[in-house]
Design a protein around this motif. Sequence first.
Motif: not given
Length: 357
Positions: A97, A112, A116, A120, A165-166
């Motif tokens: 992640i 990333s 995402s 987040n 995860g992302s």
Amino acid sequence: MKKRILTGKLALMFSMFMVLIIISACASEKSATTTPAASTAAGATKSPSAEPLKKVKIQLKWVPQAQFAGIYAAKEKGFYKDEGIDVEIVPGGPDVIIEQQVVNGAVDIGVSSFDSLLVNRDNGLPLVSLAQVTQKSSYRLISKKSTGIDAPAKMKDKKVGTWMGSQQFQVLAFMEKNGLDPKKDIQLVKQGFTMDQFFGDQLDVATATIYNEYYVVLESGVKETDLNVFNFDDAGVAMLEDTLIAKKDWVDKNHDLAVKAVRATLKGWNYAIEHQDEVVDIVMKSVAAGSTTKQHQTTMLKEMAKLVKPEGFTNEQVGSFVDESVKRTADIALKYGLIKKAADLTGAIDKTILQGK
């Protein structure tokens, strides 16, 4: 006669004495003027201790491959070193992640996805984007025609694979857009490194990027005519992907370092796009043995180049934030419930990094 001879000798001695004085004076003057140059030359040979390179860790969102060609090019060609930086490239994977790695301080900068990042941040993580590497979505969903899944509605109760995860948010938005609750209406399965789950019919539908997994499937012998392909752009849920992120307080404390790291990375991307054969060879030094081929990485970089520097983009625009694309990503994330409140895009993006301010 003797007197004249003696006088001649004295004259000769006096002349020689004057010559010696002149030579000595010239030598002293020459010594005075050349000593600093000599010191400089000596200094060039034996320079005073240079300022040590500042270490920066960059976390990849996946394993080493041409998706990150710009980063590998920047390191290999000395672009980071030219900025006074010693970069360590940290590989990612399906269980990594990126945002957690950055927030926890395990790395300084992460690759990333912009969607995402918004999710987040909505969950309270103090992250900012420093540069937008890709300008278009690369995501596709694919199914074998033999499954009969030729429309999103037919994905109901099917096994749909994606990376977690992302990296799953565009898939979730796609399902919501098509009236499917990803928690109830489909079996969402964690997709691995390879496409083996798809080949072995452990997945009815798989996620594929246009620069990687899609070609993995074609290279295995599957024909395009044997596949149903669902394009996220066509579905209206295409969101921005690869972006460089960092923890806000790290950027505040290391602003100049962030500027230099991003500048070198984008220089690396421009170099990679313009020297694709050379940079594929650079990337191949870092891939896991037997995990890929040079041909596949060549195709990957060719496709990545279209995403990083789309038609009409200049070198100076690589890495920039296109307001329309940024807003669209934020709107989709809000519309399909990925974020609970409208994204603060001013806070999500630190434009001073690209401006070098």
